[in-house]
Design an enzyme around this catalytic site. Structure first.
Site, PDB file in Angstrom:
ATOM      1  N   ASP A  59      10.265  -3.786   0.777  1.00 53.68           N
ATOM      2  CA  ASP A  59       9.375  -4.595   1.600  1.00 53.68           C
ATOM      3  C   ASP A  59       7.948  -4.104   1.389  1.00 53.68           C
ATOM      4  O   ASP A  59       7.653  -2.930   1.642  1.00 53.68           O
ATOM      5  CB  ASP A  59       9.778  -4.457   3.075  1.00 53.68           C
ATOM      6  N   TYR A  79       3.640  -4.820   1.944  1.00 50.68           N
ATOM      7  CA  TYR A  79       2.781  -4.862   3.140  1.00 50.68           C
ATOM      8  C   TYR A  79       1.451  -5.390   2.643  1.00 50.68           C
ATOM      9  O   TYR A  79       0.426  -4.765   2.815  1.00 50.68           O
ATOM     10  CB  TYR A  79       2.694  -3.404   3.634  1.00 50.68           C
ATOM     11  N   HIS A 133      -2.648  -9.078   7.986  1.00 54.20           N
ATOM     12  CA  HIS A 133      -1.558  -8.474   8.762  1.00 54.20           C
ATOM     13  C   HIS A 133      -1.748  -6.965   8.888  1.00 54.20           C
ATOM     14  O   HIS A 133      -1.621  -6.395   9.979  1.00 54.20           O
ATOM     15  CB  HIS A 133      -0.216  -8.785   8.106  1.00 54.20           C
ATOM     16  N   GLU A 186       7.717 -13.829   5.888  1.00 49.90           N
ATOM     17  CA  GLU A 186       7.525 -13.274   4.547  1.00 49.90           C
ATOM     18  C   GLU A 186       8.136 -14.192   3.493  1.00 49.90           C
ATOM     19  O   GLU A 186       8.949 -15.054   3.795  1.00 49.90           O
ATOM     20  CB  GLU A 186       8.180 -11.875   4.429  1.00 49.90           C
ATOM     21  N   LYS A 195      14.066  -2.190  11.531  1.00 52.08           N
ATOM     22  CA  LYS A 195      13.987  -3.222  10.500  1.00 52.08           C
ATOM     23  C   LYS A 195      15.323  -3.530   9.836  1.00 52.08           C
ATOM     24  O   LYS A 195      15.388  -4.446   9.018  1.00 52.08           O
ATOM     25  CB  LYS A 195      13.025  -2.748   9.395  1.00 52.08           C
TER      26      LYS A 195
END
Lengths: 420, 420
Positions: free
Chosen positions: A131, A133, A138, A206, A258
């Site tokens: 994942d 970023y 954000h 996402e 998560k």
């Protein structure tokens, strides 16, 4: 305005799946084994039967076993040359001026199925999941709320696409129901953590890309060759428990906050289907190191939406964002992932991180939309939300639209159930 | 002092693999396909041929296909009842008073192979890999060097077994050669990161456990049932690039600093083989939350060693530690991993984090042994090290010893090659 070629399969207006899309997924129909499939309009096409009845013979694919596999990994591993040839062949086969399959009632009876009659399965055996970023809006918003408003963006953020490893076992396909996670939370007014259901359950809007080509340990993917390694993309909902995250994440990153469920859309849209929607990325300042330096249009103009539907109520569109806001593009993400020699496999998933824009209604998480719970959002049924409540359904949609052509991803849908 | 039963296969003195061990691994012999195997002394036993020649028929295993699989996942998935029955049967079959196989020259010729003639392969298809951080001495040492010496242990550390997701694609088996990784480093005297080979390449001395039973998304493993889900353990070298780590790890944790190669020992030693070596864990203060609370001896007394061998030189033992120093035990780690409903699969790997003791020579990484590079260590050949150099070979060994019984894990060996 271009005129796009039609299919002899009916395609409803505003469908995500015109003849020009041809995404790939895995279907389960009645008691049959799961098969690779594509979709045009609201019709699913079972590729196993097309292969079985010789429709791919002209493509000279040496091994047809990927068309009977329960996941797409083996199909994708055939390589872009072959999978693109299959996609282009399907675009011809289903074009309105092609009678070849249209007149073959026997094959049609086996291969064409209304989408509402099939179950759409998780299309991949996901080896590893990263994942990133990569949205500066954000990262800035979260930095302001979780850390220091004056120094929201950390010093490394503009130099490398920050990312972390996620859990692949808990990635599920659209339509899932996920229980609110329990865990350790530390209330602001307590010295000690308490145990209980998360009170700050969130989504993260996402996109994720799927790798289509492997590397060996020690090899790196050069940034200007990265697209050769990218098969396609899906919509990705990275469900997050903000209170669990806040207590656990220093120093080694998010973990239980998560990995209780991430939800992908069922159809993998190929990079080739997105070609018409290339666009520039935001300018990167300072200049990035050479291994991350790309030229040309490496981002894609993909409209993103999030809708929230309380139980027994109507849905409200609560976010409109766009994939093109991404500060770091997929090529840079993959080059960074492998620059140290980390090997990749076919079917790995690389998610973008939450994609927020600069306006409040483009923020891709409840954390940002409600600004850490300070500004509740009001839904169409007049109820309000700061985070997700039990019974809420979150639907994410993604689509490209230009010159009369719409290429979409369908939906990632998840319903939140109460804690076990 | 107990007298342990001997095998009719020769077992050298101080071997890690007496009749009482019976670990499981995957071997490749000449041009044969890879097969599950065990080991006694320096002899490997190919379980495929024992299955083929009917040796497991009495165990009433419905499906023998796991004995011809190229990884152990399917064998482990048979469940503890079956895998323990296989292990106990093998202990009987190879006991000195058992002539059954000993006199069967045909089967012996196929199934028994000197270990030096086989290649030992990665024994698992590893779905997900988690790395914990469960040694209080290590977490304190790192906290002092990376963060604040006055508050080395972060507030959450004594309340939960801190962990993060790692990369499974880059886990390799003992005997690997790994290139020094390249990446972004930020020298202390520079505002900007630079790109180049890591200058602070390190090992981390860890053990890892393998899960043997799956859960569904939404389910949790109760802490007092966790051992039912643990098949066995291996030695784990979590190679780390400290300079890459320092620049990248805030806020989402280690990424490229840890995913360029992790090295496991080839034989999975079952939890059952370790039964005689149970021991108490360090007292936990403050008391842990109920979902993490265990009673009884849940730790194991496993001696750990790290040896460093420069190219063309002799090895030096640079660390002696013990698995029993772990503040958080495996049961607590697995209960924590799943308390939010995160599902686990057969063949997942859960590493302990670096296992350091309280004495300097028990520190499980170069970072700690050289105290961040300040105190070079001197090797037998009079060379010195603060971190790993190209050509260095790192060998980790683990073994239990008590009452004349030694159960060992063999070795995790890796050689560092120059950056590509």
């Amino acid at each position: 305005m271009n005129h796009q070629k039609n299919s002899w399969i009916a395609v409803p207006q505003h469908s995500d799946f015109p003849l020009q899309n041809i995404p790939f997924g895995i279907i389960q129909y009645q008691n049959d084994t799961p098969h690779p499939a594509t979709r045009i309009g609201d019709t699913v096409i079972d590729l196993f039967y097309l292969a079985e009845y010789g429709y791919f013979d002209s493509l000279d694919i040496k091994n047809l076993s990927p068309f009977s596999a329960p996941v797409l990994n083996d199909f994708i591993a055939l390589g872009k040359q072959t999978t693109n040839a299959v996609r282009e062949y399907l675009m011809k086969l289903f074009a309105e001026d092609n009678d070849y399959l249209k007149n073959d009632e026997k094959t049609k009876a086996m291969a064409l199925i209304p989408v509402e009659e099939v179950e759409l399965l998780l299309p991949l055996n996901i080896g590893d999941y990263t994942d990133f970023y990569s949205s500066i809006e954000h990262a800035t918003n979260v930095g302001k709320m979780f850390r220091d408003p004056e120094n929201a963006l950390l010093p490394n953020w503009r130099h490398l696409p920050v990312g972390y490893h996620g859990r692949s076992s808990s990635i599920v396909v659209s339509g899932a129901e996920i229980h609110r996670p329990k865990g350790q939370l530390k209330p602001a007014d307590s010295d000690q953590p308490v145990f209980g259901p998360s009170r700050r359950l969130d989504f993260e809007l996402e996109m994720a890309f799927v790798t289509g080509k492997e590397t060996k340990l020690g090899e790196s993917v050069p940034v200007d060759q990265a697209e050769e390694y990218i098969f396609g993309m899906v919509v990705f909902n990275d469900l997050s428990a903000r209170d669990i995250q806040k207590w656990e994440y220093v120093p080694l990153g998010p973990f239980l906050s998560k990995n209780f469920g991430s939800v992908i859309s069922p159809w993998i849209v190929t990079l080739e289907a997105l070609e018409a929607f290339r666009t520039a990325s935001p300018k990167q300042d300072p200049e990035v190191l050479p291994y991350l330096s790309v030229s040309g249009e490496k981002n894609f103009d993909i409209n993103l939406e999030v809708a929230l539907q309380p139980e027994n109520s109507e849905e409200t569109l609560i976010c409109r964002s766009n994939f093109k806001y991404m500060y770091w593009n997929m090529n840079q993400q993959l080059a960074h992932q492998t620059v140290n020699g980390c090997n990749i496999r076919v079917g790995d998933l690389y998610a973008s991180g939450t994609i927020s824009g600069s306006e409040r209604d483009s923020f891709g998480s409840m954390l940002e939309l409600s600004w850490g719970g300070k500004n509740p959002i009001t839904l169409n049924d007049e109820s309000t939300r700061i985070f997700l409540e039990d019974g809420d359904t979150v639907t994410m949609r993604a689509f490209c639209e230009k010159d009369n052509l719409r290429i979409g991803f369908g939906e990632s849908v998840v319903k939140i159930l109460p804690a076990v």
